[in-house]
Structure formats: structure tokens, C-alpha cells
Motif scaffolding. Structure first.
Motif, mmCIF file in Angstrom:
data_model
loop_
_atom_site.group_PDB
_atom_site.id
_atom_site.type_symbol
_atom_site.label_atom_id
_atom_site.label_comp_id
_atom_site.label_asym_id
_atom_site.label_seq_id
_atom_site.Cartn_x
_atom_site.Cartn_y
_atom_site.Cartn_z
ATOM 1 N N THR A 138 31.133 -37.189 27.452
ATOM 2 C CA THR A 138 31.441 -36.986 26.148
ATOM 3 C C THR A 138 30.603 -37.468 25.329
ATOM 4 O OG1 THR A 138 33.596 -37.399 26.060
ATOM 5 C CG2 THR A 138 32.572 -37.282 23.844
ATOM 6 N N LEU A 139 29.797 -37.493 24.452
ATOM 7 C CA LEU A 139 28.100 -37.743 23.474
ATOM 8 C C LEU A 139 28.111 -37.520 22.146
ATOM 9 C CD1 LEU A 139 25.826 -39.383 22.861
ATOM 10 C CD2 LEU A 139 24.867 -37.253 24.022
ATOM 11 N N ASP A 140 28.937 -38.427 20.889
ATOM 12 C CA ASP A 140 29.473 -38.003 19.716
ATOM 13 C C ASP A 140 27.972 -38.989 19.358
ATOM 14 O OD1 ASP A 140 29.826 -37.870 17.148
ATOM 15 O OD2 ASP A 140 31.935 -38.670 17.886
ATOM 16 N N GLN A 160 30.333 -33.216 28.856
ATOM 17 C CA GLN A 160 31.531 -31.352 28.603
ATOM 18 C C GLN A 160 31.825 -31.896 26.620
ATOM 19 O OE1 GLN A 160 35.803 -32.530 29.740
ATOM 20 N NE2 GLN A 160 34.522 -33.061 32.084
ATOM 21 N N TYR A 161 31.622 -32.779 26.034
ATOM 22 C CA TYR A 161 32.047 -32.864 24.818
ATOM 23 C C TYR A 161 30.619 -33.331 23.799
ATOM 24 C CZ TYR A 161 36.449 -32.044 25.833
ATOM 25 O OH TYR A 161 37.516 -31.953 26.734
ATOM 26 N N LEU A 162 30.234 -32.021 22.975
ATOM 27 C CA LEU A 162 28.619 -33.233 22.796
ATOM 28 C C LEU A 162 28.717 -32.455 21.083
ATOM 29 C CD1 LEU A 162 26.306 -34.053 21.960
ATOM 30 C CD2 LEU A 162 24.970 -31.417 22.614
ATOM 31 N N THR A 163 28.608 -33.900 20.575
ATOM 32 C CA THR A 163 29.381 -34.208 18.660
ATOM 33 C C THR A 163 27.432 -34.164 18.112
ATOM 34 O OG1 THR A 163 31.488 -34.285 19.181
ATOM 35 C CG2 THR A 163 31.104 -34.657 16.428
ATOM 36 N N GLN A 178 21.934 -24.602 29.342
ATOM 37 C CA GLN A 178 21.602 -25.192 30.822
ATOM 38 C C GLN A 178 23.127 -26.213 31.354
ATOM 39 O OE1 GLN A 178 18.254 -25.818 32.603
ATOM 40 N NE2 GLN A 178 16.827 -24.558 31.376
ATOM 41 N N LEU A 179 23.618 -26.678 30.455
ATOM 42 C CA LEU A 179 24.800 -27.909 30.775
ATOM 43 C C LEU A 179 25.619 -26.747 31.535
ATOM 44 C CD1 LEU A 179 24.577 -29.718 27.102
ATOM 45 C CD2 LEU A 179 24.109 -30.431 30.013
ATOM 46 N N PRO A 180 26.283 -26.941 32.713
ATOM 47 C CA PRO A 180 26.629 -26.154 33.311
ATOM 48 C C PRO A 180 28.637 -26.763 32.355
ATOM 49 C CG PRO A 180 26.319 -28.040 35.030
ATOM 50 C CD PRO A 180 25.448 -28.467 33.676
ATOM 51 N N SER A 181 28.643 -27.869 32.245
ATOM 52 C CA SER A 181 30.028 -28.613 32.293
ATOM 53 C C SER A 181 30.239 -28.274 30.903
ATOM 54 C CB SER A 181 29.843 -30.088 32.678
ATOM 55 O OG SER A 181 30.091 -29.818 34.106
ATOM 56 N N LEU A 182 29.801 -28.042 30.114
ATOM 57 C CA LEU A 182 29.568 -28.205 28.640
ATOM 58 C C LEU A 182 31.113 -27.277 27.864
ATOM 59 C CD1 LEU A 182 29.028 -30.317 25.825
ATOM 60 C CD2 LEU A 182 27.286 -28.277 25.344
ATOM 61 N N ASN A 183 31.869 -27.966 27.851
ATOM 62 C CA ASN A 183 33.364 -27.516 26.799
ATOM 63 C C ASN A 183 32.693 -27.108 25.281
ATOM 64 O OD1 ASN A 183 36.153 -27.701 25.943
ATOM 65 N ND2 ASN A 183 35.583 -25.631 27.811
ATOM 66 N N GLU A 184 32.732 -28.553 24.869
ATOM 67 C CA GLU A 184 32.563 -27.750 23.493
ATOM 68 C C GLU A 184 31.496 -28.437 23.038
ATOM 69 O OE1 GLU A 184 35.029 -30.261 19.799
ATOM 70 O OE2 GLU A 184 36.420 -29.932 21.170
ATOM 71 N N LEU A 185 31.018 -28.201 21.784
ATOM 72 C CA LEU A 185 29.958 -28.536 21.125
ATOM 73 C C LEU A 185 29.736 -28.789 19.365
ATOM 74 C CD1 LEU A 185 26.302 -28.726 21.342
ATOM 75 C CD2 LEU A 185 26.176 -26.087 21.309
ATOM 76 N N SER A 186 29.649 -29.459 18.620
ATOM 77 C CA SER A 186 29.983 -29.527 17.176
ATOM 78 C C SER A 186 28.516 -29.881 16.730
ATOM 79 C CB SER A 186 30.864 -30.008 17.379
ATOM 80 O OG SER A 186 31.142 -29.856 15.647
ATOM 81 N N VAL A 208 32.773 -23.665 20.068
ATOM 82 C CA VAL A 208 31.283 -24.301 19.143
ATOM 83 C C VAL A 208 31.422 -23.494 17.866
ATOM 84 C CG1 VAL A 208 28.510 -22.932 18.523
ATOM 85 C CG2 VAL A 208 29.774 -22.814 21.192
ATOM 86 N N TYR A 209 30.529 -24.970 16.593
ATOM 87 C CA TYR A 209 30.887 -25.353 15.463
ATOM 88 C C TYR A 209 29.920 -25.048 14.980
ATOM 89 C CZ TYR A 209 36.125 -26.331 17.234
ATOM 90 O OH TYR A 209 36.928 -26.254 17.767
ATOM 91 N N VAL A 210 29.433 -24.343 13.865
ATOM 92 C CA VAL A 210 28.382 -24.508 12.992
ATOM 93 C C VAL A 210 28.258 -24.712 11.804
ATOM 94 C CG1 VAL A 210 26.901 -23.492 14.781
ATOM 95 C CG2 VAL A 210 27.847 -22.295 13.894
ATOM 96 N N ASP A 211 29.820 -24.935 11.315
ATOM 97 C CA ASP A 211 29.570 -24.997 10.116
ATOM 98 C C ASP A 211 28.556 -25.473 9.027
ATOM 99 O OD1 ASP A 211 32.738 -23.882 9.998
ATOM 100 O OD2 ASP A 211 32.394 -25.397 12.043
ATOM 101 N N ASN A 212 28.645 -24.970 7.820
ATOM 102 C CA ASN A 212 27.381 -25.357 7.183
ATOM 103 C C ASN A 212 26.490 -25.892 7.302
ATOM 104 O OD1 ASN A 212 29.868 -25.658 5.342
ATOM 105 N ND2 ASN A 212 31.301 -27.557 6.248
#
Length: 294
Positions: A138-140, A160-163, A178-186, A208-212
Motif C-alpha cells: 500500500t502506498l498513499d 496492490q493499492y496506489l493512491t 508493469q506493476l504485476p500485483s496492482l489491484n487499485e489505482l486512484s 481505476v479512479y481518475v475523477d476530476n
């Protein structure tokens, strides 16, 4: 208050506590009691949220060698010091809501780190050594001033989770795909104008969240079967400025909804979202025409 704090730490030392809670203590300095003598050799989790601490001691790892989780949310820390790299057992580090301007390269030595939270700070960049965190899940880094993502981030193979919401990003490096385990990208609330065409190609990436991102006009075709957040994307275009897109087959002409038309103008390149809409409309009209012939 000071005597109560000393008593709490003394009891923790005497009874070999693994968890120590020092939240809401109005601390302006890292408690010296934690660093006395041999420190707290058995301590694994230290909670010091919502104080006013500005710096971390250089001998932190020497006095607290078995720390697994360190929570420093909502303090006034400006720099993550080199000493942090000696906490070799650390798995969770929360420095959200501080005044961070610098994260030292030694953070890459935290080879056991799984969760890193640096949201709501003043960071303009992160060191490339972040890519050495092979166990990071997790990286926020939301709500900072980042113009680019850390170099070598694609080497965080467990991520897995990049915010990265509410920064100043204008593009996404292709190697992020190329991130093999990434499940959620915001990446909501940035300045993104386009996304890598390979984004979403990995089966692991599902959200994948790219709002605004008001300059973002299209999405890669690989994202069509993912869970997408894209409200507030694309600059508004007056209806009179463009011709409605349509599909014709024989005497039948079907106009696309205005929302699809507003994605681009006739001068733009064909966008993947339009392509998907056209294919979908083609299949629908084909079925209708075929049904009419039966």
C-alpha cells in the motif's frame, strides 16, 4: 502530564509491552523516556498520533529495534530522517498529515515495509529508492505537490493499492503498467491529459479512479471491463460547436448520445471510448436489422 507520560513508558518497559499508545499527548518532542538506557527492546507498535512532534531521533532504531508499526499521523514532522532506514523490521509507517517536504533515500532500506502512508503533506517528489521496497503493498501519497511519480516505482512488485489523488500529475509513466500485483489505482483530482494505452492490460488491475481530471478526454480500451471512476473528466463542449456522431446502415441512421459526442471534436484523433461506443452501436443495429428481415 509529564509524570503521567513517564509512568506510562516505565510500565511499558518494566512489563515488556509490545504496544504503546501515546496519542493526543500534546507532545512537542519525541519522548526522551523512550530512549533512556536500552530503550524499549520489546516494543513492536508505537502510536503517537495527533501530537506536535517536529523531528525523529537519530538513535530511534537502536532504542526501538523491534518496531513493526509506527504511527505518526497528524504531527509537524518536516523531514523523514536517515535514521528511519535502520528500522529493518518495520512493516507499517504512517506519516500522513504532517509537514513533510523531504523523504530521505534511506527509506528504501525498509525492506520489510508493507504499508507506507504519506498523504496530506508538502512533498514535491519522492526518492527513486522507493522502488527498493519489494514487499510494499500500500502506498498513499495523495494530497501532496507531486509533479511526477517516483522513479523505479514499477519495481515495487508487491504493490496492490496506489493512491495519488489531489497532486499535480499531468501524465502517468508507462512503466506503471508493469506493476504485476496492482489491484487499485486512484489518481483523481490531478492534471492528467492522457493515460498509457497499456493501462489496464494486467488482469490484476480491477479498480481505476481518475475523477476530476478535466483535461482527460479518453480512456485506454483495456479499462472498459474494469471498475472505473471518471466523473468530472473532459472539458465541456457546447453542442453547437460539434456535429453529433452517428451510425448509418442503409436507410437507418442512429445518433449517438450527446455525452459521447462531447468527448472530442472532429479535429481530435479517434478515442478508444468512441470506438467502443461505435462497436456497441453497430452490434445493436445489426441485431435490429436482422430481426426486421425475419
Amino acid at each position: 502530564m509529564a509524570s503521567e507520560l513517564c509512568k506510562t513508558i516505565s510500565v511499558a518497559r518494566l512489563e515488556k509491552h509490545k504496544n504503546l499508545f501515546l496519542n493526543y499527548r500534546n507532545l512537542h518532542h519525541f519522548p526522551l523516556e523512550l530512549l533512556k538506557d536500552e530503550g524499549l527492546q520489546y516494543l513492536e507498535r508505537l502510536y503517537m498520533k495527533r501530537n506536535s512532534i517536529t523531528t525523529l531521533p537519530e538513535n530511534l532504531a537502536q532504542k526501538l529495534p523491534n518496531l513493526v508499526e509506527l504511527y505518526l499521523h497528524s504531527n509537524n514532522i518536516v523531514v523523514v530522517p536517515e535514521a528511519i532506514g535502520s528500522l529493518v523490521k518495520l512493516q507499517c509507517l504512517d506519516l500522513s498529515d504532517n509537514a513533510l517536504e523531504i523523504v530521505c533515500p534511506e527509506i528504501g532500506r525498509l525492506r520489510a515495509l508493507r504499508h507506507l502512508r504519506l498523504a496530506n503533506n508538502q512533498l514535491q517528489f519522492l526518492p527513486p529508492e522507493v522502488g527498493d521496497l519489494k514487499e510494499l503493498q500500500t502506498l498513499d501519497i495523495s494530497t501532496n505537490r507531486l509533479l511526477t511519480l517516483p522513479e523505479r516505482l514499477h519495481l515495487c512488485l508487491s504493490l496492490q493499492y496506489l493512491t495519488v489523488d489531489r497532486n499535480l500529475l499531468w501524465c502517468v509513466p508507462r512503466h506503471l503498467c508493469q506493476l504485476p500485483s496492482l489491484n487499485e489505482l486512484s489518481m483523481a483530482g490531478n492534471r492528467l491529459a492522457f493515460l498509457p494505452l497499456d493501462l489496464g492490460r494486467s488482469r490484476e488491475l480491477q479498480y481505476v479512479y481518475v475523477d476530476n481530471n478535466i483535461h482527460l478526454k479518453g480512456l485506454p480500451s483495456y479499462l472498459y471491463n474494469k471498475v472505473i471512476g471518471c466523473s468530472g473528466c473532459g472539458a465541456p463542449i457546447q453542442v453547437a460547436e460539434v456535429k453529433l456522431l452517428s451510425f448509418s446502415s442503409g436507410q437507418l441512421t442512429v445518433f449517438l448520445p450527446a455525452e459521447v459526442k462531447a468527448i472530442g471534436t472532429e479535429r481530435d484523433h479517434i478515442l478508444p471510448l468512441q470506438e467502443l461506443a461505435m462497436r456497441s452501436l453497430h452490434h445493436t443495429c445489426h441485431r435490429l436489422l436482422k430481426g426486421g428481415q425475419l
